[in-house]
Write an enzyme that holds these catalytic residues in place. Sequence first.
Site, mmCIF file in Angstrom:
data_model
loop_
_atom_site.group_PDB
_atom_site.id
_atom_site.type_symbol
_atom_site.label_atom_id
_atom_site.label_comp_id
_atom_site.label_asym_id
_atom_site.label_seq_id
_atom_site.Cartn_x
_atom_site.Cartn_y
_atom_site.Cartn_z
ATOM 1 N N CYS A 81 9.910 12.602 70.932
ATOM 2 C CA CYS A 81 11.101 12.223 70.161
ATOM 3 C C CYS A 81 12.241 13.218 70.332
ATOM 4 O O CYS A 81 13.357 12.973 69.861
ATOM 5 C CB CYS A 81 10.756 12.103 68.678
ATOM 6 S SG CYS A 81 9.208 11.247 68.379
ATOM 7 N N LYS A 127 15.854 7.463 59.820
ATOM 8 C CA LYS A 127 15.406 6.517 58.792
ATOM 9 C C LYS A 127 16.221 5.225 58.799
ATOM 10 O O LYS A 127 15.657 4.146 58.800
ATOM 11 C CB LYS A 127 15.478 7.228 57.431
ATOM 12 C CG LYS A 127 15.338 6.388 56.201
ATOM 13 C CD LYS A 127 13.935 5.836 56.020
ATOM 14 C CE LYS A 127 13.764 4.462 56.607
ATOM 15 N NZ LYS A 127 13.481 3.385 55.739
ATOM 16 N N HIS A 185 15.409 4.875 65.422
ATOM 17 C CA HIS A 185 14.822 5.963 66.196
ATOM 18 C C HIS A 185 14.280 5.455 67.524
ATOM 19 O O HIS A 185 13.081 5.329 67.706
ATOM 20 C CB HIS A 185 13.730 6.642 65.354
ATOM 21 C CG HIS A 185 13.062 7.805 66.017
ATOM 22 N ND1 HIS A 185 13.684 8.603 66.957
ATOM 23 C CD2 HIS A 185 11.803 8.312 65.866
ATOM 24 C CE1 HIS A 185 12.835 9.550 67.359
ATOM 25 N NE2 HIS A 185 11.691 9.392 66.720
#
Lengths: 141, 407
Positions: free
Chosen positions: B105, B350, B354
């Site tokens: 990520c 959030k 993502h």
Amino acid sequence: MAFVSVPVYGRNLRDKYGLEASKCTSCGFINFPSKGSCRRCSNTEGFTKVNLSGKGTIYSYTIIGAGSAPPEFSAQQKASGSYAVGIVELDEGPRIVAQLIGCDPEKLKIGLRVEAVFRKIYEEEGVVIYGSKFRCLSKKQ
Amino acid sequence: MLTSYRAKGQVYHGCLWVLKRLAAIVGAGQTRFGDHPDLSVKELFAEAYREALGSVDKGLDAKKIKALYVGTLGVGGYQIGNVSAALADHVGLRDVAAFRVENACASSSFALLSAVQGILSSQYDVVLVAGVEKMRDMSSDRAKYWLGVSGDTEYERLAGMTFAGHYAIMATRYMHEHSVDKKYLSMIAVKNHYNGSLNPKAQFQKAISLEEALKAPSLAYPLNLYDACPTSDGASVLIVVKAELAKKFTDTPVYVTGFGAGSDTLALHDREDLTGLRATRMAADQAYQLARIKSGDIDFAEVHDCFTIAEIMAYEDLGFAKRGKGWLLADDGSTKLSGRIPVNPSGGLKAKGHPIGATGAAQTYEIFHQLRGTADNPSRQVKGAEMGLSHNVGGSGATATVFIYQR
Ligand SMILES: CC(C)(COP(=O)(O)OP(=O)(O)OC[C@H]1O[C@@H](n2cnc3c(N)ncnc32)[C@H](O)[C@@H]1OP(=O)(O)O)[C@@H](O)C(=O)NCCC(=O)NCCS
Ligand SMILES: [Zn+2]
């Protein structure tokens, strides 16, 4: 597409089946699962094998809820709705992640006593994967 | 002593060196995050690329771009090898050296880090940083299969762990050690959903109430659906140039004045402490030191909130709050858009979404506009911001970066 191939799985069977740890001959630290270096002193050679008792306490935990299990665990989840996974601090010191069984989800707590039991973990493409789960003990054990 | 600091491009202010310009960002682009069933990874990249080129105030001839750094995990394996060259080819970038950077990520913030290093090495003057990911095409089983690949596969995966599970285990321990109620985690979701509701590029543009956030279905106790980031498609692109050249492209560049990176064990059971991320603390220490600032100097930040607990731990690891006190910032409103130090004005992972590889560069996209005072929606412009921070984490904290930016 099996998640963990048979050779990869087979390479550390003694850790997984026998809870076999590596004691560092340089600093005495008990490393489990074994890896390329000592977690305390980074020594890369000189380990003796020791077997862990399999007893420990819950250090932290989660309950994997409906619909969010990885694919190789979806069968288990469909059958049980959800399952608990914890980090267990073994009495000899090291911590390990594993499923927690025989514990009332409502009563799961950090600090509960648990004991390793040998279990079938999952089955994928006809290959059965075994390993340890931890079972909650009554207070005195 | 002072002469050793006299690097080109620094500004001397009284007795304080206030800016250490390491590189400049002169353009940025981002697709909306979310569902893009009609666009391929290449097309998503092209959309963000065109926006980035178009955002360079005084124009940029694409032939001047000499390197492309692409951050992507490659969820689903759409192009396992040479994806960076494939993207360059798609938009006709013939004169670039193309690199692919993968740290789960945190892939595209590590791509930015490599780009800044490429510029500091004097090899390149003008480079492109991109982040791309396509996650929505896949069945949810396959998405979960791929996401798990960035964690510890030998033990955590064999225990049936998920990424939500990793952060849930950290949350359980955090709540236990600091006697914190779950509602403070949900407050992060409420704040970030509100910010997302103002961001036209966010996946979720819908504010939620604390009651809704608390009663969503459980994902990995104590975390529920509203504590989690979604899966997303998206791309982000940055144009990074040598600091001394910045004014050729715009009168309002955004300078990178500090950066750092850290790493840690993959498996949580190998970490001594589960209530914060050591990789973040390493990265932050380096970044603050390089920029010669303290955490208190930061005006606003984009932090890695893949799960609500991650934002609370970030407050502490970045030094915005003392260890064990981060949840108080969720409660007292300090990190709201109107607060003392707004965090995730974009909506964060959030609410903005993502798309793994695109997240890091998208954080910088947000900071680029906030520092220039050009937030797409005036109601979410952070007032008078001069110094911003971005924080991007790979997996459950095995890798992390921190960047400091100044106008
Ligand atoms: C949370 C999760 C399991 C939900 O997956 P899903 O059920 O397949 O989600 P879908 O995209 O099908 O959406 C179903 C509904 O839930 C909503 N939803 C999905 N994810 C959501 C989230 N994170 N927050 C709020 N709402 C969400 C959708 O908007 C949709 O609502 P609608 O039907 O009213 O439009 C998935 O988003 C996920 O795995 N997230 C974590 C990703 C991750 O781990 N990334 C790496 C981090 S380190
Ligand atoms: Zn040792």
